[in-house]
Design a protein around this motif. Structure first.
Motif, short mmCIF file in Angstrom:
data_model
loop_
_atom_site.label_atom_id
_atom_site.label_comp_id
_atom_site.label_asym_id
_atom_site.label_seq_id
_atom_site.Cartn_x
_atom_site.Cartn_y
_atom_site.Cartn_z
N PRO A 128 16.21 6.00 -11.63
CA PRO A 128 17.02 7.62 -11.40
C PRO A 128 16.81 8.17 -13.09
CG PRO A 128 18.40 5.90 -9.96
CD PRO A 128 17.29 5.12 -10.38
N ASP A 129 17.01 7.05 -13.73
CA ASP A 129 16.55 7.87 -15.27
C ASP A 129 15.32 8.59 -15.48
OD1 ASP A 129 17.33 7.89 -18.23
OD2 ASP A 129 15.46 6.76 -18.33
N ALA A 130 14.31 7.99 -14.96
CA ALA A 130 13.13 8.37 -14.29
C ALA A 130 12.70 9.41 -13.49
CB ALA A 130 12.34 7.65 -14.13
N ASP A 185 9.65 3.51 -15.48
CA ASP A 185 9.73 4.76 -15.12
C ASP A 185 10.17 4.47 -13.15
OD1 ASP A 185 9.65 6.44 -16.85
OD2 ASP A 185 7.83 7.00 -17.01
N PHE A 186 9.90 3.14 -12.47
CA PHE A 186 9.49 2.75 -11.22
C PHE A 186 10.55 1.59 -11.00
CE2 PHE A 186 5.43 5.11 -12.32
CZ PHE A 186 5.73 6.06 -10.89
N LEU A 187 10.56 2.02 -10.07
CA LEU A 187 11.89 0.94 -9.18
C LEU A 187 11.08 -0.31 -9.22
CD1 LEU A 187 13.86 3.01 -6.96
CD2 LEU A 187 14.58 2.02 -8.97
N ASP A 244 0.75 -0.90 -0.20
CA ASP A 244 0.15 -0.27 -0.01
C ASP A 244 0.68 1.56 0.11
OD1 ASP A 244 -2.53 1.56 0.05
OD2 ASP A 244 -1.74 2.13 2.77
N TYR A 245 1.75 1.28 0.35
CA TYR A 245 3.01 2.70 1.10
C TYR A 245 3.30 2.61 -0.79
CZ TYR A 245 6.25 5.39 1.99
OH TYR A 245 7.01 6.57 3.13
N TYR A 246 3.91 1.65 -1.58
CA TYR A 246 4.64 1.71 -1.97
C TYR A 246 3.92 2.39 -3.69
CZ TYR A 246 6.31 -0.06 -6.69
OH TYR A 246 7.35 -0.69 -7.88
N PRO A 295 4.40 7.14 -5.76
CA PRO A 295 5.40 6.82 -6.38
C PRO A 295 6.53 7.26 -6.86
CG PRO A 295 2.86 7.95 -7.16
CD PRO A 295 2.52 7.44 -5.98
N ASP A 296 6.19 8.90 -5.78
CA ASP A 296 7.40 9.62 -5.80
C ASP A 296 9.13 9.11 -5.69
OD1 ASP A 296 5.49 10.08 -3.81
OD2 ASP A 296 6.94 12.09 -3.32
#
Length: 210
Positions: free
Chosen positions: A137-139, A154-156, A125-127, A131-132
């Motif tokens: 790193p590229d995003a 764009d996300f880990l 839920d936290y993840y 999202p920010d």
């Protein structure tokens, strides 16, 4: 309780000398730029604040003994370690200073953190709600708006960060447990005049300060 005591914790006297020793390690306000009446009030509050820190150490040592927790060799600290401004902002000045001052408080906090159960659903839920915090790193370099129209790339990945998220949530839960313990533990503490809690409305200089 005699004038030599700052407080009594469950029948055990906390000597004024312990408060004095802590105050010697904490810089006072600039005496040249502060009006005498303001300086006197600040010094009174400083003593009340230091009393809370010393009382926290006494309470933490009692709690560790009751739990059978081993303490470092130094269990009667007389100086205050550096306190980060972020810790003061997150924890309040009394708790932040208590953790910097008291090995027993740090041991107790670590134990409370270890006791916290963080379910996987809370981690997921936290993840998903933050999202920010999980842009690659590229995003970040490309200035991707995590709340705009990002792509999954764009996300880990969740599996890559779930462990650190769980640890962060466990630390937060442990800190809340420490606050709750401290509030309960100090409820029956008796304070000598001039050593009351800084926020106690029974004395004229009270202020809300944690």
């Amino acid at each position: 309780m005699t004038s030599e005591h700052a407080a009594v914790v469950h029948g055990r006297a906390v000597p004024r000398q312990a408060v004095d020793a802590l105050l010697e390690s904490v810089p006072a306000r600039d005496r040249e730029t502060t009006r005498p009446e303001s300086l006197a009030r600040a010094e009174r509050q400083r003593r009340r604040w230091a009393t809370q820190v010393v009382v926290a150490d006494e309470l933490a040592r009692r709690a560790c003994a009751e739990r059978g927790l081993a303490l470092p060799p130094e269990v009667s600290p007389t100086r205050l370690l550096a306190v980060a401004e972020t810790d003061v902002a997150d924890l309040g000045s009394i708790v932040a200073a208590a953790l910097a001052h008291s090995p027993a408080a740090r041991v107790l906090l670590a134990e409370l953190e270890a006791e916290q159960d963080v379910p996987e659903t809370a981690v997921r839920d936290y993840y998903e709600r933050n999202p920010d915090r999980f842009l690659t790193p590229d995003a970040l370099r490309r200035g991707v708006d995590p709340f705009g129209r990002p792509t999954p790339a764009d996300f880990l990945p969740y599996g890559q960060v779930s462990g650190s998220v769980a640890a962060e949530l466990r630390r937060a839960a442990g800190t809340r447990a420490f606050f709750a313990w401290f509030d309960r533990a100090r409820a029956d503490v008796e304070y000598a005049a001039g050593h009351e809690h800084p926020g106690d409305p029974a004395h004229p200089d009270h202020e809300h300060r944690h």
